[in-house]
Design a protein around this motif. Sequence first.
Motif, PDB file in Angstrom:
ATOM      1  N   SER A 105       0.829  -1.202   0.000  1.00 33.49           N
ATOM      2  CA  SER A 105       0.000   0.000   0.000  1.00 33.49           C
ATOM      3  C   SER A 105       0.867   1.256   0.000  1.00 33.49           C
ATOM      4  CB  SER A 105      -0.927  -0.002   1.220  1.00 33.49           C
ATOM      5  OG  SER A 105      -1.836  -1.070   1.156  1.00 33.49           O
ATOM      6  N   ASP A 106       0.227   2.410  -0.172  1.00 29.16           N
ATOM      7  CA  ASP A 106       0.960   3.672  -0.212  1.00 29.16           C
ATOM      8  C   ASP A 106       1.657   3.940   1.124  1.00 29.16           C
ATOM      9  OD1 ASP A 106       0.048   3.938  -2.754  1.00 29.16           O
ATOM     10  OD2 ASP A 106      -1.244   5.670  -2.372  1.00 29.16           O
ATOM     11  N   LEU A 107       2.722   4.714   1.051  1.00 32.29           N
ATOM     12  CA  LEU A 107       3.584   4.934   2.208  1.00 32.29           C
ATOM     13  C   LEU A 107       2.836   5.544   3.392  1.00 32.29           C
ATOM     14  CD1 LEU A 107       6.403   4.832   3.446  1.00 32.29           C
ATOM     15  CD2 LEU A 107       6.875   7.061   2.388  1.00 32.29           C
ATOM     16  N   SER A 112       0.934   4.702   8.928  1.00 35.87           N
ATOM     17  CA  SER A 112      -0.141   4.709   9.921  1.00 35.87           C
ATOM     18  C   SER A 112      -0.320   3.332  10.554  1.00 35.87           C
ATOM     19  CB  SER A 112      -1.460   5.151   9.269  1.00 35.87           C
ATOM     20  OG  SER A 112      -1.391   6.498   8.864  1.00 35.87           O
ATOM     21  N   CYS A 113      -0.209   2.298   9.746  1.00 35.40           N
ATOM     22  CA  CYS A 113      -0.377   0.938  10.264  1.00 35.40           C
ATOM     23  C   CYS A 113       0.774   0.534  11.182  1.00 35.40           C
ATOM     24  CB  CYS A 113      -0.488  -0.060   9.116  1.00 35.40           C
ATOM     25  SG  CYS A 113      -1.968   0.141   8.106  1.00 35.40           S
ATOM     26  N   ARG A 114       1.956   1.002  10.897  1.00 35.19           N
ATOM     27  CA  ARG A 114       3.125   0.642  11.689  1.00 35.19           C
ATOM     28  C   ARG A 114       3.136   1.349  13.039  1.00 35.19           C
ATOM     29  NH1 ARG A 114       5.170  -2.856  12.593  1.00 35.19           N
ATOM     30  NH2 ARG A 114       7.359  -2.305  12.786  1.00 35.19           N
ATOM     31  N   ILE A 119      -2.866   4.727  13.608  1.00 37.28           N
ATOM     32  CA  ILE A 119      -3.995   3.974  13.060  1.00 37.28           C
ATOM     33  C   ILE A 119      -5.267   4.307  13.818  1.00 37.28           C
ATOM     34  CG2 ILE A 119      -3.976   1.829  14.422  1.00 37.28           C
ATOM     35  CD1 ILE A 119      -4.274   2.176  10.589  1.00 37.28           C
ATOM     36  N   HIS A 120      -5.134   4.752  15.063  1.00 36.77           N
ATOM     37  CA  HIS A 120      -6.312   5.236  15.781  1.00 36.77           C
ATOM     38  C   HIS A 120      -6.879   6.473  15.091  1.00 36.77           C
ATOM     39  CE1 HIS A 120      -5.619   3.195  19.963  1.00 36.77           C
ATOM     40  NE2 HIS A 120      -5.750   2.344  18.984  1.00 36.77           N
ATOM     41  N   ASP A 121      -6.008   7.357  14.637  1.00 36.80           N
ATOM     42  CA  ASP A 121      -6.468   8.542  13.903  1.00 36.80           C
ATOM     43  C   ASP A 121      -7.164   8.133  12.606  1.00 36.80           C
ATOM     44  OD1 ASP A 121      -5.379  10.157  15.874  1.00 36.80           O
ATOM     45  OD2 ASP A 121      -3.478  10.426  14.809  1.00 36.80           O
ATOM     46  N   PHE A 122      -6.624   7.107  11.955  1.00 40.33           N
ATOM     47  CA  PHE A 122      -7.229   6.609  10.714  1.00 40.33           C
ATOM     48  C   PHE A 122      -8.634   6.079  10.986  1.00 40.33           C
ATOM     49  CE2 PHE A 122      -8.060   2.996   7.853  1.00 40.33           C
ATOM     50  CZ  PHE A 122      -7.983   3.625   6.626  1.00 40.33           C
ATOM     51  N   GLU A 262      -6.325  -2.676  15.187  1.00 39.91           N
ATOM     52  CA  GLU A 262      -5.146  -2.410  14.366  1.00 39.91           C
ATOM     53  C   GLU A 262      -5.349  -2.961  12.969  1.00 39.91           C
ATOM     54  OE1 GLU A 262      -1.849  -5.746  15.005  1.00 39.91           O
ATOM     55  OE2 GLU A 262      -2.312  -4.744  16.897  1.00 39.91           O
ATOM     56  N   ILE A 263      -4.439  -2.547  12.062  1.00 34.86           N
ATOM     57  CA  ILE A 263      -4.423  -3.036  10.682  1.00 34.86           C
ATOM     58  C   ILE A 263      -2.997  -3.432  10.334  1.00 34.86           C
ATOM     59  CG2 ILE A 263      -4.733  -2.446   8.248  1.00 34.86           C
ATOM     60  CD1 ILE A 263      -6.914  -0.532   9.015  1.00 34.86           C
TER      61      ILE A 263
END
Length: 321
Positions: A105-107, A112-114, A119-122, A262-263
């Motif tokens: 996926s895009d950087l 965000s996933c890392r 990822i909470h913001d996402f 999480e993702i």
Amino acid sequence: MNILISSAGRRVSLIRAFQKELKISGLKGKVFTTDLNPALSAACQISDKAFKVRKISMEGSVNELLNICLENMVSLVVPTIDTELKILAENKELFREKGIEILVSDLDFVNSCRDKRKIHDFFDSLAITRALEFSKNDLRFPVFVKPYDGSRSQGVFLFENISEIPHEVFQNPKNMYLQYFNNKDYDEFTVDMYFNRKAKLICSVPRERIFVRDGEVNKGCTRKNEIVNYLKKKFDGISGLRGCITLQIFKHKTEDKYCAIEINPRFGGGFPLSYKAKANFPKWIIHEYLLGEQIDEYFDEWEDNLLMLRYDDEVLVHGYE
């Protein structure tokens, strides 16, 4: 038309799935693998050829991987572990200039996933309910503690009261203090989602995590439940996602409540269950990235209530020294 699966480790089922789907698609391509120690990797033993590489974070490792691809006519790289994703996303265009696609996926999304704080913001941006995060000075027990950049359940703790928390846990600046979901009220799911080259959601398969070993599902079951439509609405029109995305989410047993945690933007260790249920991500990847076809139709004809019971098997290597 060759495919390279990096950091193959124990992913025997994933290698075999790609080998099978290449053959069914009428392609003569091969499935190669890389690993830090291919001689001790079961997946490397059953791949068509394996290559020993250094950690992706080491200087020169990206060019090392690129050269392996060029020398072996690799058209597609499929990363499988979290620590590779950021660097490979950063170098996606370098490989693409040489005619090699990296299925990542895009950087911005990978970053965000890392970072589980991002990822909470996402999740917030998509109005997806997520686990509550607490300050270490205002905890609610029981509390779930994990590092914001952790993987495979390493460094994860559950504490019932403040007296149980060691000083070193409080001192670790990476630790997050999160809402705990008990199995009396919630069922835990990993959802395998496939996004096509245009970042359109094509399929979602919730897998109930019945029993987990070393952070990876050991006993699981596909469930065609409300999560499917919930995610279909939430992930409509999200850019930057590509390939297999695994989402961890809790579903309340009796109420219409969900909480995402999480993702991981890669194949999860339990993906073989979704594949056996006829959610054929390897086939779609081959048809999109090797055959240049468009995969646009949403797929929900996978098998419901398919139970997977994993066990240890052996790969024997003769003449090992």
